[in-house]
Write a protein that holds these residues in place. Sequence first.
Motif, mmCIF file in Angstrom:
data_model
loop_
_atom_site.group_PDB
_atom_site.id
_atom_site.type_symbol
_atom_site.label_atom_id
_atom_site.label_comp_id
_atom_site.label_asym_id
_atom_site.label_seq_id
_atom_site.Cartn_x
_atom_site.Cartn_y
_atom_site.Cartn_z
ATOM 1 N N SER A 143 0.816 -1.216 0.000
ATOM 2 C CA SER A 143 0.000 0.000 0.000
ATOM 3 C C SER A 143 0.852 1.271 0.000
ATOM 4 O O SER A 143 0.325 2.366 -0.132
ATOM 5 N N GLY A 144 2.173 1.127 0.156
ATOM 6 C CA GLY A 144 3.050 2.292 0.169
ATOM 7 C C GLY A 144 3.399 2.773 1.558
ATOM 8 O O GLY A 144 4.097 3.766 1.711
ATOM 9 N N ALA A 145 2.939 2.073 2.581
ATOM 10 C CA ALA A 145 3.264 2.435 3.966
ATOM 11 C C ALA A 145 4.356 1.516 4.491
ATOM 12 O O ALA A 145 4.613 0.453 3.937
ATOM 13 N N ASP A 146 5.019 1.945 5.560
ATOM 14 C CA ASP A 146 5.979 1.109 6.266
ATOM 15 C C ASP A 146 5.310 0.550 7.509
ATOM 16 O O ASP A 146 4.647 1.278 8.253
ATOM 17 N N GLN A 147 5.490 -0.747 7.729
ATOM 18 C CA GLN A 147 4.945 -1.396 8.913
ATOM 19 C C GLN A 147 6.070 -1.646 9.909
ATOM 20 O O GLN A 147 7.125 -2.157 9.545
ATOM 21 N N LEU A 148 5.843 -1.268 11.159
ATOM 22 C CA LEU A 148 6.834 -1.444 12.212
ATOM 23 C C LEU A 148 6.308 -2.465 13.216
ATOM 24 O O LEU A 148 5.243 -2.271 13.801
ATOM 25 N N SER A 149 7.041 -3.551 13.382
ATOM 26 C CA SER A 149 6.707 -4.538 14.409
ATOM 27 C C SER A 149 7.603 -4.260 15.604
ATOM 28 O O SER A 149 8.822 -4.378 15.516
ATOM 29 N N VAL A 150 6.997 -3.876 16.724
ATOM 30 C CA VAL A 150 7.735 -3.514 17.931
ATOM 31 C C VAL A 150 7.591 -4.643 18.938
ATOM 32 O O VAL A 150 6.472 -5.079 19.233
ATOM 33 N N SER A 151 8.706 -5.141 19.446
ATOM 34 C CA SER A 151 8.669 -6.160 20.497
ATOM 35 C C SER A 151 9.545 -5.700 21.658
ATOM 36 O O SER A 151 10.643 -5.190 21.451
ATOM 37 N N ILE A 152 9.019 -5.870 22.861
ATOM 38 C CA ILE A 152 9.735 -5.502 24.084
ATOM 39 C C ILE A 152 9.770 -6.725 24.980
ATOM 40 O O ILE A 152 8.724 -7.281 25.326
ATOM 41 N N ASN A 153 10.965 -7.169 25.315
ATOM 42 C CA ASN A 153 11.150 -8.325 26.184
ATOM 43 C C ASN A 153 11.630 -7.860 27.546
ATOM 44 O O ASN A 153 12.592 -7.099 27.638
ATOM 45 N N LEU A 154 10.951 -8.307 28.599
ATOM 46 C CA LEU A 154 11.300 -7.961 29.974
ATOM 47 C C LEU A 154 11.936 -9.170 30.645
ATOM 48 O O LEU A 154 11.469 -10.299 30.481
ATOM 49 N N TYR A 155 12.989 -8.939 31.405
ATOM 50 C CA TYR A 155 13.687 -9.978 32.156
ATOM 51 C C TYR A 155 13.823 -9.514 33.607
ATOM 52 O O TYR A 155 14.303 -8.419 33.852
ATOM 53 N N ASN A 156 13.424 -10.350 34.551
ATOM 54 C CA ASN A 156 13.656 -10.060 35.967
ATOM 55 C C ASN A 156 14.942 -10.770 36.368
ATOM 56 O O ASN A 156 14.943 -11.957 36.680
ATOM 57 N N GLU A 157 16.045 -10.040 36.337
ATOM 58 C CA GLU A 157 17.360 -10.596 36.646
ATOM 59 C C GLU A 157 17.661 -10.558 38.141
ATOM 60 O O GLU A 157 18.728 -10.992 38.564
ATOM 61 N N GLY A 158 16.744 -10.055 38.947
ATOM 62 C CA GLY A 158 16.963 -9.960 40.383
ATOM 63 C C GLY A 158 16.652 -11.261 41.094
ATOM 64 O O GLY A 158 16.399 -12.304 40.483
ATOM 65 N N SER A 159 16.650 -11.185 42.427
ATOM 66 C CA SER A 159 16.422 -12.382 43.239
ATOM 67 C C SER A 159 15.076 -12.350 43.955
ATOM 68 O O SER A 159 14.843 -13.134 44.861
ATOM 69 N N ALA A 160 14.190 -11.428 43.575
ATOM 70 C CA ALA A 160 12.871 -11.337 44.196
ATOM 71 C C ALA A 160 11.825 -11.048 43.125
ATOM 72 O O ALA A 160 12.151 -10.646 42.007
ATOM 73 N N THR A 161 10.572 -11.246 43.477
ATOM 74 C CA THR A 161 9.459 -11.046 42.551
ATOM 75 C C THR A 161 9.094 -9.563 42.448
ATOM 76 O O THR A 161 9.086 -8.855 43.445
ATOM 77 N N ALA A 162 8.806 -9.128 41.223
ATOM 78 C CA ALA A 162 8.292 -7.776 40.985
ATOM 79 C C ALA A 162 6.777 -7.888 40.822
ATOM 80 O O ALA A 162 6.282 -8.770 40.122
ATOM 81 N N TYR A 163 6.033 -6.994 41.486
ATOM 82 C CA TYR A 163 4.576 -7.020 41.455
ATOM 83 C C TYR A 163 4.041 -5.799 40.712
ATOM 84 O O TYR A 163 4.703 -4.773 40.618
ATOM 85 N N ASP A 164 2.820 -5.951 40.180
ATOM 86 C CA ASP A 164 2.121 -4.854 39.479
ATOM 87 C C ASP A 164 3.021 -4.220 38.410
ATOM 88 O O ASP A 164 3.229 -3.013 38.368
ATOM 89 N N VAL A 165 3.548 -5.072 37.545
ATOM 90 C CA VAL A 165 4.471 -4.619 36.501
ATOM 91 C C VAL A 165 3.660 -3.980 35.369
ATOM 92 O O VAL A 165 2.692 -4.564 34.882
ATOM 93 N N SER A 166 4.042 -2.773 34.978
ATOM 94 C CA SER A 166 3.371 -2.107 33.860
ATOM 95 C C SER A 166 4.414 -1.626 32.855
ATOM 96 O O SER A 166 5.488 -1.185 33.228
ATOM 97 N N LEU A 167 4.050 -1.739 31.593
ATOM 98 C CA LEU A 167 4.917 -1.320 30.490
ATOM 99 C C LEU A 167 4.177 -0.262 29.692
ATOM 100 O O LEU A 167 3.001 -0.424 29.366
ATOM 101 N N SER A 168 4.888 0.818 29.368
ATOM 102 C CA SER A 168 4.287 1.890 28.574
ATOM 103 C C SER A 168 5.310 2.367 27.547
ATOM 104 O O SER A 168 6.432 2.711 27.899
ATOM 105 N N ASP A 169 4.914 2.367 26.277
ATOM 106 C CA ASP A 169 5.796 2.816 25.200
ATOM 107 C C ASP A 169 5.046 3.869 24.378
ATOM 108 O O ASP A 169 4.512 3.585 23.315
ATOM 109 N N ASP A 170 5.006 5.092 24.891
ATOM 110 C CA ASP A 170 4.221 6.159 24.280
ATOM 111 C C ASP A 170 5.052 7.110 23.422
ATOM 112 O O ASP A 170 4.646 8.244 23.188
ATOM 113 N N SER A 171 6.191 6.660 22.926
ATOM 114 C CA SER A 171 7.054 7.560 22.155
ATOM 115 C C SER A 171 6.635 7.653 20.681
ATOM 116 O O SER A 171 7.250 8.390 19.918
ATOM 117 N N TRP A 172 5.592 6.928 20.278
ATOM 118 C CA TRP A 172 5.178 6.902 18.882
ATOM 119 C C TRP A 172 4.137 7.992 18.638
ATOM 120 O O TRP A 172 2.995 7.870 19.053
#
Length: 197
Positions: free
Chosen positions: A48-77
């Motif tokens: 169609s003449g447009a560019d398609q962007l596939s965005v993937s974000i991978n999160l890793y908990n490298e610490g030694s305890a659990t993270a709760y209520d994790v939220s991700l926001s990518d509003d730079s677009w």
Amino acid sequence: MADPKQALASLLLFLLLVSLSSSSSAKATSDAPFMVAHKKVSLTRLKSGADQLSVSINLYNEGSATAYDVSLSDDSWSKDVFDLASGSTSNTWERLDAGSTASHTFVLESKVKGMFYGAPALIKFRIPTRAALQEAYSTPILPLDILADRPAEKKFEYRLLAKYGSLVSVLSFIGLFIHLILSPSKSSAAKASKKRH
């Protein structure tokens, strides 16, 4: 005048107490989640003449305890440049255990030509021992050249490679096989001529 042995003993005791308190505080901070996030974008030209962007974000908990209520926001677009084709630019997880991973993907489309410099995604999470939400950021992305002019020569080379690549590889294999068969006979002929002299 103070006894030098007592002064040395009190100095050693002071250093021991300082090292114990610093190691216990380091241990207390190491018993926490440590969030690492990697943001990746792949760019595809649509018919169609447009560019398609596939965005993937991978999160890793490298610490030694659990993270709760994790939220991700990518509003730079910017909505002036990008249309959301599928998915959402934000996501939440109830928890992310130590050593576990989570991923989020979404697809954007753009018909605006130019360079785009994206910001890292923001990750917020809660630790039970702290009242305030903790923040982490993903890796940034490389600048994107949206709707960039692609040289026609490269497309032509790829078509040639797809069409004749298997034929070229078969011919190369046959030539290498013939070379290997003939090579030992040349070296044995050279040894035989040395023996005659």
